[in-house]
Design an enzyme around this catalytic site. Structure first.
Site, PDB file in Angstrom:
ATOM      1  N   HIS A 100       0.818  -1.213   0.000  1.00 35.97           N
ATOM      2  CA  HIS A 100       0.000   0.000   0.000  1.00 35.97           C
ATOM      3  C   HIS A 100       0.853   1.265   0.000  1.00 35.97           C
ATOM      4  O   HIS A 100       0.351   2.352  -0.291  1.00 35.97           O
ATOM      5  CB  HIS A 100      -1.007  -0.004   1.157  1.00 35.97           C
ATOM      6  CG  HIS A 100      -0.434   0.307   2.509  1.00 35.97           C
ATOM      7  ND1 HIS A 100      -0.166  -0.664   3.453  1.00 35.97           N
ATOM      8  CD2 HIS A 100      -0.092   1.482   3.081  1.00 35.97           C
ATOM      9  CE1 HIS A 100       0.303  -0.098   4.544  1.00 35.97           C
ATOM     10  NE2 HIS A 100       0.358   1.213   4.351  1.00 35.97           N
ATOM     11  N   ASP A 131       0.313  -7.556   1.417  1.00 30.71           N
ATOM     12  CA  ASP A 131       0.673  -6.148   1.597  1.00 30.71           C
ATOM     13  C   ASP A 131       2.190  -5.960   1.695  1.00 30.71           C
ATOM     14  O   ASP A 131       2.684  -5.245   2.563  1.00 30.71           O
ATOM     15  CB  ASP A 131      -0.023  -5.537   2.810  1.00 30.71           C
ATOM     16  CG  ASP A 131      -0.063  -4.007   2.720  1.00 30.71           C
ATOM     17  OD1 ASP A 131       0.470  -3.453   1.739  1.00 30.71           O
ATOM     18  OD2 ASP A 131      -0.625  -3.372   3.623  1.00 30.71           O
ATOM     19  N   SER A 214       4.401   3.006   7.780  1.00 26.07           N
ATOM     20  CA  SER A 214       4.166   1.836   6.932  1.00 26.07           C
ATOM     21  C   SER A 214       5.414   1.465   6.149  1.00 26.07           C
ATOM     22  O   SER A 214       6.029   2.301   5.496  1.00 26.07           O
ATOM     23  CB  SER A 214       3.036   2.120   5.939  1.00 26.07           C
ATOM     24  OG  SER A 214       1.805   2.238   6.573  1.00 26.07           O
TER      25      SER A 214
END
Length: 361
Positions: A100, A131, A214
């Site tokens: 992402h 992911d 992230s």
């Protein structure tokens, strides 16, 4: 970071089972100095007495050593207008991050901890189902240092960990916490830049995970990366981030997926169980989810070999009730390819069961 087109702070909301945020920032804090007098003794204390906290110097020294060793392996990634983090995987310029974070991008600007000059990187492969993604620097700078990845089996509740990344664009930030739990299964939302993936065996941590973290590093005090920070939980009542509840993809999963991408350019063995169907959540007249309607059955897949057909409605997997496509994904996440189980489903007005040997996603 989280790769939506909206501004960084506003794009955080996702769903963890019911409420989850894509990862990102550390919380600012301050410390106040100790009083120079003791209330009980009523006199000034020598500096040596004020500092008498057993093991404090050793622990601080451990923190500083880990940060010195690992932070050079954590990079900032710019994907379009968004910022995220990544971890240097090897000396050839491969960097592992979240899918992402890269989104639909093919080229990126990467800033290492030791330089403010961005380097160009290209996408090697993105694997949204877990992911994870790998990008590669076009030019490998001198002194680029690969991180050491640990063994997920050795991660335990109560273990001290540090989260390293670029929360809210603040490069090379470090936050501290503990491992709160292991083996969590969480589901990202499919909006706001999320992949919609159901992720098994996640490491839960109290270290601050906020937009921008992230793809960064969750590190133990041995200087080993034990996870890739990916999600932060949200308070379902307040609708914002729930403090101290974040999730990281475990290092063993990262190594398995990234290793295949680096060696083969793609993921050939996911290790994720699959039924081999395309389905959708079915709701009743009261708009309550009642199962997964089978739209398509993969030829020679697990469901096909078990006799499941399009228009069947799956309501259970083993002992687990299935009401939505997410609950089916979560039930499958707890299993391995090759496992045998039963599928409960409706065909017309009749309820049936079928023995299934699960395939691989």
């Amino acid at each position: 970071m989280d790769a939506s087109r909206r501004p960084l702070v506003r794009r955080a909301v996702l769903c963890l089972l019911s409420f989850v945020l894509l990862a990102g920032c550390s919380l600012a804090g301050s410390t106040s100095s100790s009083s120079s007098s003791s209330p009980s003794a009523g006199r000034d204390l020598p500096d040596t007495e004020q500092a008498a906290v057993p093991g404090a110097d050793d622990l601080e020294s451990d923190y500083r050593k880990v940060i010195r060793d690992v932070l050079p392996s954590v990079v900032q990634i710019q994907a379009g207008d968004e910022l995220g983090s990544g971890v240097v995987y090897d000396g050839k310029g491969h960097i592992v991050t979240n899918a992402h974070v890269v989104g639909d991008g093919k080229t990126f600007q990467v800033t290492t901890a030791g330089s403010e000059t961005p380097l160009t990187a290209e996408l090697v492969y993105s694997y949204p189902q877990q992911d994870l993604a790998v990008i590669r620097l076009e030019r490998v700078p001198d002194g680029l240092k690969a991180a050491r990845f640990g063994d997920s089996a050795e991660v335990g509740v109560g273990q001290i960990v540090l989260a390293m990344g670029s929360p809210l664009g603040l490069a090379s930030s470090v936050t501290q916490g503990i491992v709160s739990a292991t083996g969590r299964t969480v589901t990202e939302g499919g909006t706001g830049g999320g992949t919609g993936a159901t992720l098994a065996n996640m490491v839960q941590t109290s270290a601050a995970i906020n937009p921008g973290n992230s793809g960064g590093a969750l590190v133990d005090l041995r200087g080993e990366v034990v996870g890739i920070p990916t999600l932060a939980a949200a308070d379902p009542r307040a609708g914002n981030a729930a403090a101290g509840i974040g999730f990281a993809i475990p290092a063993s999963t990262v190594k398995a997926v990234a290793g295949q991408i680096v060696e083969q350019g793609r993921v050939t063995h996911s290790g994720r169980a699959a039924l081999g169907i395309t389905g959708r959540t079915l709701v009743d007249a009261d708009y309550q989810a009642v199962g997964v309607a089978v739209v398509e059955v993969q030829r020679d897949g697990a469901a096909d070999e078990a006799g499941i057909r399009p228009e069947d409605v799956i309501t259970g997997l083993g002992d687990t009730d299935v009401t939505t496509i997410t609950s089916l994904a979560e039930a499958l996440a707890a299993r391995q390819p090759g496992d045998r189980t039963t599928v409960t489903f409706r065909r017309g007005d009749a309820e049936r069961t079928a023995d299934v040997t699960l395939g691989e996603q």
